[in-house]
Design a protein around this motif. Structure first.
Motif, PDB file in Angstrom:
ATOM      1  N   LEU A 102       3.227 -86.679 -39.046  1.00 50.24           N
ATOM      2  CA  LEU A 102       4.048 -87.873 -38.842  1.00 50.24           C
ATOM      3  C   LEU A 102       3.425 -89.099 -39.498  1.00 50.24           C
ATOM      4  O   LEU A 102       4.134 -89.915 -40.100  1.00 50.24           O
ATOM      5  CB  LEU A 102       4.240 -88.136 -37.345  1.00 50.24           C
ATOM      6  CG  LEU A 102       5.045 -87.119 -36.541  1.00 50.24           C
ATOM      7  CD1 LEU A 102       5.171 -87.589 -35.092  1.00 50.24           C
ATOM      8  CD2 LEU A 102       6.424 -86.893 -37.145  1.00 50.24           C
ATOM      9  N   THR A 103       2.111 -89.237 -39.376  1.00 47.38           N
ATOM     10  CA  THR A 103       1.461 -90.422 -39.951  1.00 47.38           C
ATOM     11  C   THR A 103       1.581 -90.440 -41.469  1.00 47.38           C
ATOM     12  O   THR A 103       1.783 -91.504 -42.068  1.00 47.38           O
ATOM     13  CB  THR A 103      -0.024 -90.499 -39.562  1.00 47.38           C
ATOM     14  OG1 THR A 103      -0.732 -89.354 -40.057  1.00 47.38           O
ATOM     15  CG2 THR A 103      -0.203 -90.600 -38.057  1.00 47.38           C
ATOM     16  N   THR A 132       3.997 -88.977 -43.325  1.00 47.71           N
ATOM     17  CA  THR A 132       5.392 -89.258 -43.684  1.00 47.71           C
ATOM     18  C   THR A 132       5.711 -90.735 -43.505  1.00 47.71           C
ATOM     19  O   THR A 132       6.288 -91.377 -44.392  1.00 47.71           O
ATOM     20  CB  THR A 132       6.353 -88.422 -42.819  1.00 47.71           C
ATOM     21  OG1 THR A 132       6.095 -87.027 -43.047  1.00 47.71           O
ATOM     22  CG2 THR A 132       7.805 -88.724 -43.168  1.00 47.71           C
ATOM     23  N   LEU A 133       5.329 -91.289 -42.358  1.00 50.14           N
ATOM     24  CA  LEU A 133       5.590 -92.706 -42.087  1.00 50.14           C
ATOM     25  C   LEU A 133       4.892 -93.596 -43.112  1.00 50.14           C
ATOM     26  O   LEU A 133       5.477 -94.568 -43.613  1.00 50.14           O
ATOM     27  CB  LEU A 133       5.122 -93.059 -40.678  1.00 50.14           C
ATOM     28  CG  LEU A 133       5.198 -94.541 -40.293  1.00 50.14           C
ATOM     29  CD1 LEU A 133       6.618 -95.065 -40.387  1.00 50.14           C
ATOM     30  CD2 LEU A 133       4.634 -94.753 -38.887  1.00 50.14           C
ATOM     31  N   GLU A 162      -1.916 -95.981 -39.349  1.00 53.81           N
ATOM     32  CA  GLU A 162      -0.751 -95.451 -38.631  1.00 53.81           C
ATOM     33  C   GLU A 162      -1.135 -94.271 -37.747  1.00 53.81           C
ATOM     34  O   GLU A 162      -1.806 -93.335 -38.199  1.00 53.81           O
ATOM     35  CB  GLU A 162       0.322 -95.015 -39.626  1.00 53.81           C
ATOM     36  CG  GLU A 162       0.816 -96.112 -40.555  1.00 53.81           C
ATOM     37  CD  GLU A 162       1.727 -97.124 -39.856  1.00 53.81           C
ATOM     38  OE1 GLU A 162       1.932 -97.006 -38.630  1.00 53.81           O
ATOM     39  OE2 GLU A 162       2.239 -98.028 -40.546  1.00 53.81           O
ATOM     40  N   SER A 207      12.845 -98.435 -32.177  1.00 56.18           N
ATOM     41  CA  SER A 207      12.672 -97.085 -31.627  1.00 56.18           C
ATOM     42  C   SER A 207      13.284 -96.935 -30.240  1.00 56.18           C
ATOM     43  O   SER A 207      13.274 -95.846 -29.669  1.00 56.18           O
ATOM     44  CB  SER A 207      11.180 -96.737 -31.549  1.00 56.18           C
ATOM     45  OG  SER A 207      10.593 -96.736 -32.832  1.00 56.18           O
ATOM     46  N   ASN A 227       2.616 -95.605 -32.856  1.00 59.01           N
ATOM     47  CA  ASN A 227       4.064 -95.738 -33.024  1.00 59.01           C
ATOM     48  C   ASN A 227       4.905 -94.982 -32.006  1.00 59.01           C
ATOM     49  O   ASN A 227       6.113 -94.828 -32.194  1.00 59.01           O
ATOM     50  CB  ASN A 227       4.450 -95.283 -34.431  1.00 59.01           C
ATOM     51  CG  ASN A 227       3.964 -96.240 -35.500  1.00 59.01           C
ATOM     52  OD1 ASN A 227       4.582 -97.266 -35.746  1.00 59.01           O
ATOM     53  ND2 ASN A 227       2.851 -95.893 -36.156  1.00 59.01           N
ATOM     54  N   LEU A 256      10.885 -88.929 -32.612  1.00 58.24           N
ATOM     55  CA  LEU A 256       9.979 -89.135 -33.745  1.00 58.24           C
ATOM     56  C   LEU A 256      10.014 -87.986 -34.751  1.00 58.24           C
ATOM     57  O   LEU A 256       9.549 -88.143 -35.886  1.00 58.24           O
ATOM     58  CB  LEU A 256       8.553 -89.340 -33.224  1.00 58.24           C
ATOM     59  CG  LEU A 256       8.348 -90.628 -32.413  1.00 58.24           C
ATOM     60  CD1 LEU A 256       6.984 -90.609 -31.713  1.00 58.24           C
ATOM     61  CD2 LEU A 256       8.469 -91.856 -33.310  1.00 58.24           C
ATOM     62  N   ASP A 264      13.785 -87.729 -39.161  1.00 55.26           N
ATOM     63  CA  ASP A 264      13.358 -88.440 -40.361  1.00 55.26           C
ATOM     64  C   ASP A 264      13.873 -89.877 -40.406  1.00 55.26           C
ATOM     65  O   ASP A 264      13.151 -90.785 -40.797  1.00 55.26           O
ATOM     66  CB  ASP A 264      13.833 -87.678 -41.602  1.00 55.26           C
ATOM     67  CG  ASP A 264      13.123 -88.137 -42.861  1.00 55.26           C
ATOM     68  OD1 ASP A 264      11.915 -87.896 -42.977  1.00 55.26           O
ATOM     69  OD2 ASP A 264      13.780 -88.772 -43.714  1.00 55.26           O
ATOM     70  N   LEU A 324      11.632 -92.361 -38.456  1.00 59.86           N
ATOM     71  CA  LEU A 324      10.425 -92.762 -39.167  1.00 59.86           C
ATOM     72  C   LEU A 324      10.758 -93.745 -40.284  1.00 59.86           C
ATOM     73  O   LEU A 324      10.011 -94.705 -40.544  1.00 59.86           O
ATOM     74  CB  LEU A 324       9.723 -91.530 -39.751  1.00 59.86           C
ATOM     75  CG  LEU A 324       9.182 -90.513 -38.738  1.00 59.86           C
ATOM     76  CD1 LEU A 324       8.477 -89.370 -39.471  1.00 59.86           C
ATOM     77  CD2 LEU A 324       8.214 -91.181 -37.760  1.00 59.86           C
ATOM     78  N   ARG A 325      11.877 -93.530 -40.944  1.00 66.07           N
ATOM     79  CA  ARG A 325      12.306 -94.444 -42.004  1.00 66.07           C
ATOM     80  C   ARG A 325      12.582 -95.839 -41.431  1.00 66.07           C
ATOM     81  O   ARG A 325      12.197 -96.854 -42.013  1.00 66.07           O
ATOM     82  CB  ARG A 325      13.553 -93.904 -42.690  1.00 66.07           C
ATOM     83  CG  ARG A 325      14.178 -94.835 -43.698  1.00 66.07           C
ATOM     84  CD  ARG A 325      13.329 -95.005 -44.937  1.00 66.07           C
ATOM     85  NE  ARG A 325      13.408 -93.828 -45.803  1.00 66.07           N
ATOM     86  CZ  ARG A 325      12.789 -93.757 -46.985  1.00 66.07           C
ATOM     87  NH1 ARG A 325      12.065 -94.772 -47.410  1.00 66.07           N
ATOM     88  NH2 ARG A 325      12.889 -92.661 -47.726  1.00 66.07           N
TER      89      ARG A 325
END
Length: 290
Positions: A121-122, A124-125, A171, A210, A250, A262, A265, A268-269
């Motif tokens: 996740l980190t 991708t973010l 992140e 979020s 996050n 989370l 996708d 996260l965007r």
């Protein structure tokens, strides 16, 4: 005990980054101030990894690693090879944002009930944030890692310092034994209390997009070294002179509902977009040291 300070053959140096000036040649001594990148300093002496310098009306110490010799022209006048860059900089400032995707490689970070790994996740973010910042303009962006690899915590901080970052943001995603725990929180450095407002703002806008709890701005004090940050990347980057350093949690992937969110996708965007817009808004309200 004899003073180990020696007269230096170096007469002038120029800071390569926003550099902290200490009262003594010690990592945790009194902070006299920050010499912005490109500042020329007169060298009075040296001791091991430190230069003794004239800083305003005070005498202080700086790390040798983060300065370079000031060049001299044919007329023997001190000139800084970054002078031309500084002149352009005042017209169109390009801010350097160093993004640190937490964990990676052998370190998966937290793992959710559905197998969601924090390190994925980190990354991708962080890639999304880089993309969003570059679209906004005014930013040069660099990642501590751009693939699933392990990077030592100290190496992450040092990379940001060597690059001369203006902003450092690490992140992360949270986890707790209590599966009902949820929300966003942003850590700032104990040595930079003036940045609490920005940490508070960042936590608030991420929580809003979020649709989760805003746990606010926090510091994480070291129990081993009183008055210092426990979080390694924050301690190294702020100590090296980066004026805006944050670690963002996050959301909680240990919370089943938050994990489900989370994993999407588009969520996260959206987090990346709101982070980028917030960082963009800081351009004209930066500490003087940037």
């Amino acid at each position: 005990m004899r003073d180990a300070t020696t007269i230096s053959s170096v007469k002038n140096v120029t800071t390569r980054i926003n550099l902290k000036v200490r009262g003594e040649p010690k990592d945790q001594s009194t902070l006299l101030g920050i010499a912005p990148a490109g500042t020329r300093l007169i060298v009075l002496g040296e001791r091991k990894k430190w230069f003794k310098v004239l800083f305003g009306n005070a005498i202080g110490w700086v790390f040798k690693e983060y300065v370079e010799l000031t060049q001299k022209d044919e007329n023997h006048k001190n000139i800084d090879k970054t002078d031309k860059i500084d002149k352009i900089d005042k017209i169109s400032r390009i801010y350097k944002v160093f993004i640190d995707p937490g964990h990676g490689g052998k370190d998966p970070g937290a793992v959710g009930q559905k197998g969601t790994r924090e390190k994925d996740l980190t990354l991708t973010l962080s890639k999304y944030l880089k993309e969003e910042l570059e679209k906004l303009g005014s930013f040069a962006v660099k990642l501590s890692r751009d693939q699933d690899q392990y990077v030592d915590l100290k190496a992450r901080g040092r990379a940001a310092l060597h690059w001369g970052a203006d902003i450092f943001i690490s992140e992360h995603f949270n986890a707790a034994g209590n599966r009902e725990a949820k929300g966003v929180e942003v850590f700032y450095s104990i040595d930079l209390p003036e940045t609490k407002g920005k940490a508070t703002e960042l936590s608030r806008v991420i929580a809003q997009v979020s649709r989760t709890n805003n746990r606010g701005a926090k510091v994480d004090k070291s129990s081993r070294y009183p008055g210092e940050d426990r979080i390694t990347v924050l301690d190294i980057t702020q100590d090296g002179g980066i004026p805006l350093v944050f670690l963002v949690e996050n959301g909680f992937i240990s919370n089943p509902l938050e994990e489900d969110s989370l994993r999407q996708d588009h969520v996260l965007r959206e987090i990346a977009q709101v982070q980028a817009k917030t960082i963009y808004s800081w351009r004209e309200t930066r500490p003087a040291a940037i």
